[in-house]
Scaffold this motif. Structure first.
Motif, PDB file in Angstrom:
ATOM      1  N   GLN A 261       0.859  -1.187   0.000  1.00  0.00           N
ATOM      2  CA  GLN A 261       0.000   0.000   0.000  1.00  0.00           C
ATOM      3  C   GLN A 261       0.888   1.228   0.000  1.00  0.00           C
ATOM      4  OE1 GLN A 261      -2.223  -0.788   3.552  1.00  0.00           O
ATOM      5  NE2 GLN A 261      -4.023  -1.398   2.365  1.00  0.00           N
ATOM      6  N   PHE A 262       0.451   2.280  -0.722  1.00  0.00           N
ATOM      7  CA  PHE A 262       1.267   3.488  -0.811  1.00  0.00           C
ATOM      8  C   PHE A 262       0.504   4.667  -0.237  1.00  0.00           C
ATOM      9  CE2 PHE A 262       2.098   0.765  -4.487  1.00  0.00           C
ATOM     10  CZ  PHE A 262       3.447   0.491  -4.302  1.00  0.00           C
ATOM     11  N   THR A 263       1.205   5.497   0.582  1.00  0.00           N
ATOM     12  CA  THR A 263       0.585   6.725   1.071  1.00  0.00           C
ATOM     13  C   THR A 263       1.514   7.893   0.792  1.00  0.00           C
ATOM     14  OG1 THR A 263       1.570   6.370   3.233  1.00  0.00           O
ATOM     15  CG2 THR A 263      -0.722   5.639   2.940  1.00  0.00           C
ATOM     16  N   GLY A 264       0.937   9.079   0.755  1.00  0.00           N
ATOM     17  CA  GLY A 264       1.740  10.285   0.538  1.00  0.00           C
ATOM     18  C   GLY A 264       0.834  11.480   0.623  1.00  0.00           C
ATOM     19  N   GLY A 265       1.297  12.590   1.264  1.00  0.00           N
ATOM     20  CA  GLY A 265       0.465  13.771   1.431  1.00  0.00           C
ATOM     21  C   GLY A 265      -0.786  13.465   2.248  1.00  0.00           C
ATOM     22  N   GLY A 266      -0.673  12.475   3.159  1.00  0.00           N
ATOM     23  CA  GLY A 266      -1.769  12.159   4.053  1.00  0.00           C
ATOM     24  C   GLY A 266      -2.862  11.333   3.416  1.00  0.00           C
ATOM     25  N   ALA A 267      -2.644  10.840   2.189  1.00  0.00           N
ATOM     26  CA  ALA A 267      -3.696  10.068   1.541  1.00  0.00           C
ATOM     27  C   ALA A 267      -3.103   8.826   0.889  1.00  0.00           C
ATOM     28  CB  ALA A 267      -4.402  10.916   0.496  1.00  0.00           C
TER      29      ALA A 267
END
Lengths: 363, 597
Positions: A261-267
């Motif tokens: 799973q990838f997250t970035g910028g809080g999403a």
């Protein structure tokens, strides 16, 4: 004390743009390396700061004084900028002895004979070439010529020292030795060093700050470890580090590791638009758990072994470079297991190539 | 004007290279382009001598010259088209001979295990250092016989009793041979330089692939040196075309006319306008050749410049023919380089030309006093004649002035052109500085004459001779200067810039000392060329202001061959001696000046 400021410096050769709107502040007593592939404008930048090349536009300040400004019509000649320049091929004058080469600059500053002699001896001692004073450059080895060139550059005690790939003509062993000497010299002379190189290892090990350029554009200007750990884009990540970083498309990674799973910028981020940057040392071999892989080939060097691994999955296969420390070697086609150091994996936006600063991978 | 523009201009002129380029652009435009324009004007102007013939006022406009010379049936044929054809045939034959002979010797010396290489490469440049008419005079001295020309017996006939036919002694055949031999050292230097620099690995790679020696020569070596060959061919062609002395010696007695000889008689006669047209036509050919040459070298440069310094050249083994080839070559060289000197000495001591018996020998022409020589228009033998000494001093003075002026200009041009390489300004100056090379000497002299006749102060002055000499020999000097600067990395100068060394000191303390041998070659070649120059000065000299070569020509025209031979020997010995001394003392050499290694 000398701080060098470049404001929108541009250099065009006809239609070709060598340097495009470069902005940079070089702090006092910094050791800056200008890094990039050949033809990226790093040497041009160096020569413009030194005054050997005239910019097309922009402003250059050294020590608070304007050295060049296209708007104000100022262009201070190189000899009035109080800088030293070390050339790639040393540019020693073949018809002068070592002593004469070093003394020539001082003669032009109208020093008296006794002082020149004293300074020359001081430099010869400092660079450990005292016994070669009366020799001609052609009678010296490459390493000795290099030392003479440094002595000649330092003679006038310049506040800023520019170096254009000064070590590229030396053999590997001598190069490492001179690197440590240069770093020591930087501390001893208390001056600002600006150093051009295309060797990322040299840039990493010497600099307090790296300025990485590509085709005239500044890519990243940061301390070496920041450049290594947080490269601003795919180009920088690829250029720095040996062995090179692995790039894997988000979707390809999903094939290997479906639960990622990838997250970035809080999403959460979609794998389709991502490229993963995985440094070789972030791929670890594990005893049992982890993803299955096979050894494709190995490059053992004693201190470490570089591995090329093949990860086979339902839709195809993926090759990755990894590195293990210590004197370990594997037969080709040995089955192994791998795990990723997820904190250090970088996520890039595939389209723009830029780093997603807080991008994270979870499995 | 905006501040920014002012600053750009100031920055531009703060670089010495730019200042030099601008100055030379203006100077060379004035010294080469302006005279050219003025020459074109002269071709349409009525000259004092032509007033009656044309029936218009002096100085007025006319197209008669062009019409008369180019479209008047038989007259045009005899005075323009046939000389033009002769010029072409002679130049092409000479170029082929020069390239073949020079090229073969260059290959033998650089690539084979030939014997006596030192002697051969030393003596082989003699014919180029010596005045071009040396061999022509030798040819006449050697082969003339009672059946042709003035009917004097030559050495060959005296020794063997054989009389060579007229076509062999005078005309197209000997002119081509003599010019070809004269320029073969030039071809030797250029081709030898390329061969020496060509990486032997290129040929060795072919050997490994089992190519035969002939195949290597035809498929590898020749194609690689081809651009150099073509460019040598064109340069020799341009030089041969402008030769004057050789066709005078070997052509005039049988009315074999070429453009130069025709031009000389027309300008010295009453046909200045037509003479100037011939000069203009020759310049056009020269420019055409420059264009061709640039096209060839520009298009093919890619593989002439990629040459490595091969450490080991494997020499071709000539096997059993080694000694035979070596000996034959030495004999040929002796014949064209050393025997002529002996014949000049011999001819200069004959009381009556053609009689080689001991009792006919005399030293009167060298050291005679009063009575015995007065009959032929001289005050004394040449070593005692005030006139000869005066002329000798004038010749030396002229050569020194020209070589210094051309040499210094060459260094400056070389410096500036290389510094600003790639810029339009630099290309322009580079081409302008080379332009005089292609301007046929006689035509160049004709232009300066046309200007000098309007300015009484210039006419017959030492200044105009020095000026034309300096401009004409600038190409040699600028080539040397450019070569020298190309060998020097830019950083050598920048290292001095950064420590604040002013430009003049950078030149005198850094750049010139490092490359002094090559720069000096830029002085040597103009000096030697000037000492042996005839066609450039022949139109411009006056009885008060003459040089040795024109004096020699006068003696020959009057038939005093002993004096001519004596003066010729004097010039050659002096030129060889100076070349030898300069070479030994400074390391400068003709080879370096021409572009060889």
């Amino acid at each position: 004390m000398p701080q060098i400021i470049l404001e929108n410096v541009t250099k065009r050769f006809g239609k070709f743009i060598a340097v495009d709107k470069l902005n940079m502040v070089i702090d006092d007593r910094a050791f800056i390396t200008l890094l990039g592939p050949s033809g990226c404008g790093k040497t041009t930048t160096l020569r413009m700061i030194a005054g050997l090349e005239t910019p097309t536009e922009g402003r250059i300040l050294i020590d608070g004084k304007v050295m060049y400004s296209s708007e104000e019509g100022i262009n201070v000649p190189p000899d009035k900028r109080d800088v030293g320049f070390l050339f790639q091929n040393y540019a020693l004058w073949p018809h002068m002895t070592v002593n004469q080469n070093i003394a020539f600059g001082l003669e032009n500053l109208k020093w008296n004979k006794a002082d020149i002699k004293k300074r020359t001896e001081e430099l010869l001692a400092m660079l450990k070439i005292a016994e070669f004073g009366d020799r001609y450059p052609s009678e010296l080895s490459g390493g000795q010529q290099q030392r003479v060139a440094i002595a000649r550059t330092l003679a006038t005690k310049p506040k800023v020292l520019f170096m254009d790939e000064p070590l590229s003509n030396l053999d590997a062993k001598l190069r490492t030795e001179m690197r440590t000497e240069l770093k020591r010299l930087h501390k001893d002379t208390d001056s600002t060093f600006v150093y051009v190189t295309h060797d990322q290892l040299e840039a990493m090990t010497l600099a307090t700050k790296i300025c990485l350029m590509k085709q005239g554009y500044l890519q990243q200007y940061a301390p070496p470890l920041t450049v290594y750990n947080k490269p601003s884009n795919i180009f920088v990540a690829d250029f720095v580090g040996s062995p090179s970083i692995n790039f894997v498309k988000g979707t390809d990674f999903m094939d290997v590791c479906p639960e990622a799973q990838f997250t970035g910028g809080g999403a959460a981020l979609s794998a389709e638009k991502l490229t993963l940057g995985i440094r070789p040392e972030c791929i670890q071999l594990t005893q049992k758990d982890g993803i299955d892989a096979a050894v494709y080939s190995t490059l053992p060097s004693g201190m470490e072994t570089i591995l090329r691994l093949k990860l086979t999955h339902e839709k195809g296969e993926q090759t990755l470079t990894s590195v293990v420390f210590g004197d370990i070697d594997f037969e080709a086609d040995t089955k192994v297991h791998v795990a990723f150091n997820m904190d250090k994996i970088l996520l890039f936006d595939t389209e723009s190539g830029n780093l997603i600063p807080d991008g994270k991978l979870k499995i | 004007m905006s501040k920014k523009m002012m600053n750009n201009i100031r920055t531009f002129f703060s670089k010495p290279a730019n200042v030099i380029l601008v100055i030379f652009l203006v100077l060379l435009a004035m010294l080469t382009l302006y005279p050219l324009v003025s020459l074109v004007m002269e071709t349409c102007t009525v000259h004092p001598m032509e007033v009656q013939m044309i029936g218009r006022r002096k100085g007025s406009f006319t197209q008669r010259h062009w019409f008369k010379l180019l479209c008047s049936g038989e007259y045009s044929m005899n005075n323009f088209y046939i000389p033009l054809l002769n010029t072409f045939l002679m130049s092409i034959a000479a170029s082929i001979i020069a390239i073949t002979f020079g090229g073969i010797v260059a290959w033998l010396v650089t690539r084979s295990n030939l014997k006596y290489k030192k002697f051969i490469s030393f003596v082989f440049v003699f014919p180029y250092i010596m005045p071009s008419w040396t061999l022509a005079m030798f040819w006449v001295n050697f082969f003339r016989n009672p059946k042709v020309g003035m009917g004097i017996t030559g050495i060959f006939t005296a020794l063997t009793g054989i009389c060579m036919p007229e076509w062999f002694v005078y005309g197209l055949f000997p002119c081509s041979i003599v010019l070809g031999l004269h320029y073969s050292p030039f071809a030797y230097i250029l081709i030898g330089g390329i061969l020496r620099n060509m990486d032997a690995n290129l040929e060795e790679a072919a050997t490994i692939l089992k190519a035969s020696r002939a195949k290597i020569m035809g498929r590898i070596t020749l194609p690689i040196v081809m651009p150099a060959l073509l460019s040598t061919f064109l340069l020799v062609f341009a030089s041969a075309m402008s030769a004057y002395a050789v066709p005078v010696f070997l052509g005039s007695p049988v009315r074999f006319w070429v453009l130069t000889t025709k031009m000389y008689t027309m300008i010295n006669g009453n046909f200045q306008g037509q003479g100037y047209i011939i000069a203009f036509a020759m310049i056009l050919f020269g420019v055409g050749i420059l264009g061709l040459n640039q096209w060839f070298t520009g298009r093919r440069k890619s593989f002439t410049t990629i040459t490595g310094k091969s450490s080991q050249i494997s020499l071709v083994d000539l096997r059993h023919s080694r000694t035979v080839i070596s000996v034959i070559l030495v004999i040929i060289l002796c014949f064209i380089a050393i025997v002529p000197l002996i014949t000049f000495a011999l001819e200069s001591v004959l009381l009556m030309p053609g009689d080689y018996s001991i009792k006919n020998l005399t030293l009167d022409f060298w050291i005679g006093k009063g009575e015995s020589v007065r009959g032929i228009g001289m005050d004394a033998g040449i070593l005692r004649s005030a006139d000869v000494w005066h002329t000798l001093v004038n010749s030396l003075r002229l050569s020194i002035v020209c070589s210094v002026a051309a040499g210094i200009s060459g260094i400056l041009v070389g410096y500036a052109v290389v510094k600003r390489r790639g810029s339009l300004l630099s290309t322009l100056v580079n081409n302008l500085a080379f332009f005089p090379y292609l301007m046929p000497s006689m035509a160049f002299g004709a232009i300066y004459l046309s200007i000098a006749t309007k300015l009484p102060l210039l006419y017959g002055s030492f200044f105009i001779l020095a000026l034309i000499g300096s401009v004409k020999y600038l190409p040699f000097a600028s080539r040397s200067g450019i070569n020298a600067m190309l060998q020097l990395s830019n950083e050598i100068e920048e290292a001095a810039v950064i420590v604040g060394v002013p430009w003049r000191k950078r030149m005198t303390k850094v750049i010139i000392p490092i490359q002094k041998a090559t720069f000096l070659s830029g002085f040597l070649l103009p000096f030697i060329s000037c000492m042996r120059e005839l066609s450039l000065f022949v139109l411009l000299v006056t009885p008060q202001n003459k040089v040795l070569t024109t004096m020699l020509m006068q003696f020959n025209e009057k038939g005093y061959t002993q004096y001519g031979n004596a003066i010729n020997l004097m010039i050659i010995v002096m030129v060889l001696l100076i070349n030898f001394i300069v070479n030994k003392v400074t390391g400068a050499s003709i080879d370096k000046g021409v572009g060889g290694q």
